[in-house]
Scaffold this active site. Structure first.
Site, PDB file in Angstrom:
ATOM      1  N   ASN A  10    -135.071 -55.027  24.235  1.00  0.00           N
ATOM      2  CA  ASN A  10    -134.041 -55.617  23.369  1.00  0.00           C
ATOM      3  C   ASN A  10    -134.133 -57.154  23.408  1.00  0.00           C
ATOM      4  OD1 ASN A  10    -131.612 -56.662  22.373  1.00  0.00           O
ATOM      5  ND2 ASN A  10    -130.472 -54.822  22.920  1.00  0.00           N
ATOM      6  N   PRO A  11    -134.644 -57.773  22.330  1.00  0.00           N
ATOM      7  CA  PRO A  11    -134.845 -59.228  22.329  1.00  0.00           C
ATOM      8  C   PRO A  11    -133.539 -60.027  22.445  1.00  0.00           C
ATOM      9  CG  PRO A  11    -135.264 -58.309  20.136  1.00  0.00           C
ATOM     10  CD  PRO A  11    -135.062 -57.152  21.061  1.00  0.00           C
ATOM     11  N   LYS A  13    -130.929 -59.207  24.278  1.00  0.00           N
ATOM     12  CA  LYS A  13    -130.615 -59.243  25.708  1.00  0.00           C
ATOM     13  C   LYS A  13    -131.445 -60.315  26.396  1.00  0.00           C
ATOM     14  CE  LYS A  13    -129.676 -54.553  27.344  1.00  0.00           C
ATOM     15  NZ  LYS A  13    -130.192 -53.526  28.267  1.00  0.00           N
ATOM     16  N   ASP A  66    -128.866 -52.251  32.532  1.00  0.00           N
ATOM     17  CA  ASP A  66    -128.311 -51.213  31.672  1.00  0.00           C
ATOM     18  C   ASP A  66    -126.842 -51.521  31.415  1.00  0.00           C
ATOM     19  OD1 ASP A  66    -129.249 -48.637  30.411  1.00  0.00           O
ATOM     20  OD2 ASP A  66    -127.293 -48.065  31.213  1.00  0.00           O
ATOM     21  N   THR A  67    -126.455 -51.410  30.154  1.00  0.00           N
ATOM     22  CA  THR A  67    -125.094 -51.760  29.765  1.00  0.00           C
ATOM     23  C   THR A  67    -124.421 -50.589  29.072  1.00  0.00           C
ATOM     24  OG1 THR A  67    -125.567 -54.119  29.561  1.00  0.00           O
ATOM     25  CG2 THR A  67    -123.751 -53.293  28.251  1.00  0.00           C
ATOM     26  N   ASP A 144    -120.942 -56.367  19.394  1.00  0.00           N
ATOM     27  CA  ASP A 144    -120.280 -57.684  19.439  1.00  0.00           C
ATOM     28  C   ASP A 144    -119.228 -57.892  18.344  1.00  0.00           C
ATOM     29  OD1 ASP A 144    -121.550 -58.388  21.740  1.00  0.00           O
ATOM     30  OD2 ASP A 144    -122.915 -59.834  20.838  1.00  0.00           O
ATOM     31  N   LYS A 164    -119.673 -66.576  24.612  1.00  0.00           N
ATOM     32  CA  LYS A 164    -119.825 -65.167  24.995  1.00  0.00           C
ATOM     33  C   LYS A 164    -120.392 -65.071  26.415  1.00  0.00           C
ATOM     34  CE  LYS A 164    -122.355 -60.877  24.304  1.00  0.00           C
ATOM     35  NZ  LYS A 164    -123.454 -60.133  23.681  1.00  0.00           N
ATOM     36  N   ARG A 170    -122.621 -59.330  30.800  1.00  0.00           N
ATOM     37  CA  ARG A 170    -123.993 -59.734  31.161  1.00  0.00           C
ATOM     38  C   ARG A 170    -123.971 -61.079  31.882  1.00  0.00           C
ATOM     39  NH1 ARG A 170    -125.853 -58.621  26.768  1.00  0.00           N
ATOM     40  NH2 ARG A 170    -126.514 -56.564  27.462  1.00  0.00           N
TER      41      ARG A 170
HETATM   42  P1  ITT Z   1    -133.171 -51.874  26.987  1.00  0.00           P
HETATM   43  O1  ITT Z   1    -132.721 -50.547  27.545  1.00  0.00           O
HETATM   44  O2  ITT Z   1    -134.582 -51.861  26.517  1.00  0.00           O
HETATM   45  O3  ITT Z   1    -132.872 -53.016  27.908  1.00  0.00           O
HETATM   46  P2  ITT Z   1    -131.098 -51.292  25.032  1.00  0.00           P
HETATM   47  O4  ITT Z   1    -130.648 -52.003  23.806  1.00  0.00           O
HETATM   48  O5  ITT Z   1    -131.482 -49.852  24.906  1.00  0.00           O
HETATM   49  O6  ITT Z   1    -132.296 -52.157  25.676  1.00  0.00           O
HETATM   50  P3  ITT Z   1    -128.848 -50.654  26.814  1.00  0.00           P
HETATM   51  O7  ITT Z   1    -129.173 -49.213  26.881  1.00  0.00           O
HETATM   52  O8  ITT Z   1    -128.511 -51.341  28.093  1.00  0.00           O
HETATM   53  O9  ITT Z   1    -130.038 -51.491  26.168  1.00  0.00           O
HETATM   54  O10 ITT Z   1    -127.669 -50.987  25.845  1.00  0.00           O
HETATM   55  C1  ITT Z   1    -127.123 -50.023  25.044  1.00  0.00           C
HETATM   56  C2  ITT Z   1    -126.522 -50.588  23.799  1.00  0.00           C
HETATM   57  O11 ITT Z   1    -125.286 -51.200  24.131  1.00  0.00           O
HETATM   58  C3  ITT Z   1    -127.319 -51.658  23.068  1.00  0.00           C
HETATM   59  O12 ITT Z   1    -128.306 -51.164  22.245  1.00  0.00           O
HETATM   60  C4  ITT Z   1    -126.203 -52.325  22.269  1.00  0.00           C
HETATM   61  O13 ITT Z   1    -125.942 -51.597  21.102  1.00  0.00           O
HETATM   62  C5  ITT Z   1    -125.033 -52.218  23.232  1.00  0.00           C
HETATM   63  N1  ITT Z   1    -124.875 -53.473  23.971  1.00  0.00           N
HETATM   64  C6  ITT Z   1    -125.431 -53.822  25.166  1.00  0.00           C
HETATM   65  N2  ITT Z   1    -125.065 -55.062  25.505  1.00  0.00           N
HETATM   66  C7  ITT Z   1    -124.279 -55.511  24.508  1.00  0.00           C
HETATM   67  C8  ITT Z   1    -123.618 -56.726  24.259  1.00  0.00           C
HETATM   68  O14 ITT Z   1    -123.688 -57.751  25.089  1.00  0.00           O
HETATM   69  N3  ITT Z   1    -122.904 -56.840  23.137  1.00  0.00           N
HETATM   70  C9  ITT Z   1    -122.813 -55.810  22.267  1.00  0.00           C
HETATM   71  N4  ITT Z   1    -123.433 -54.654  22.405  1.00  0.00           N
HETATM   72  C10 ITT Z   1    -124.160 -54.491  23.523  1.00  0.00           C
END
Ligand code: ITT
Length: 186
Positions: A10-11, A13, A66-67, A144, A164, A170
């Site tokens: 995810n660019p 991130k 992971d978020t 967001d 933010k 994060r």
């Molecule tokens: P990687 O696993 O490759 O790091 P990902 O996008 O799949 O990338 P996550 O599983 O951690 O990452 O995140 C899940 C989703 O949560 C992500 O695709 C976003 O839609 C959302 N997300 C994560 N962080 C966010 C943020 O700071 N603001 C808004 N949405 C976010």
């Protein structure tokens, strides 16, 4: 300069992590590696498992994040499945699930797992807030436009990157990582 390598596809991130760590004098590079994602309700377990797979292969100072977004009125949905839900029902779908719901409180939870000396160390950052009635703002990514952090009236997408990062899940998780790294002999 000190450097970590982040395994993410995810660019957005990656850009945020670079900005968050810059004031600490830590550079960020993308590690092109497959991220193994186990199914678990807790992002800490998801990040830890992903790191356990990467550490023996890529070594020290590799980081995986992971978020999840946990919406109280939906029993914590979508949680760690945020990416799948974003791709399928999207922001509109989430807002529809919350139609007529008074309690719009939610929490973003970010787990950052670091590989060091054959071990995995996890840092967590959380930001409580609420889900907006309508998407607002053009900054950021993912959820967001519909997430309003506690203490603000603006969504993450309306706040701009710096604001933010100062209050985000994060921002908090990576600040904890940076503080720990800088207090070790990194
Ligand atoms: P990687 O696993 O490759 O790091 P990902 O996008 O799949 O990338 P996550 O599983 O951690 O990452 O995140 C899940 C989703 O949560 C992500 O695709 C976003 O839609 C959302 N997300 C994560 N962080 C966010 C943020 O700071 N603001 C808004 N949405 C976010």
């Amino acid at each position: 300069m000190k450097k970590i390598r982040v395994a993410t596809g995810n660019p957005h991130k990656l850009a945020e992590i670079s900005a968050i760590l810059k004031p600490f004098g830590i550079a960020v590079e993308r590690l092109e590696a497959e991220k193994v994602e186990v199914q678990d309700d807790d992002v800490v377990a998801v990040a830890r498992k992903a790191a356990e797979f990467l550490c023996p292969r890529y070594g020290d100072y590799v980081v995986v994040e992971d978020t999840g977004l946990y919406i109280d009125a939906l029993g914590g949905f979508p949680g760690p499945y945020a990416e799948y839900v974003y791709r399928t029902i999207g922001l509109r779908g989430v807002l529809k699930l919350l139609e007529g719901v008074a309690d719009r409180s939610a929490v973003f939870r970010c787990a950052v797992a670091l590989c060091l000396g054959g071990e995995v160390r996890v840092f967590v950052g959380e930001t409580r807030g609420r889900i907006a009635e309508e998407p607002r703002g053009s900054g950021g990514f993912g959820y967001d436009p519909i997430f309003i952090p506690e203490g603000s009236s603006l969504t993450y997408a309306e706040m701009g990157e710096e604001a933010k990062n100062a209050v985000s899940h994060r921002g908090r998780a990576f600040a904890a990582l940076a503080a720990w790294l800088l207090s070790s002999n990194f």
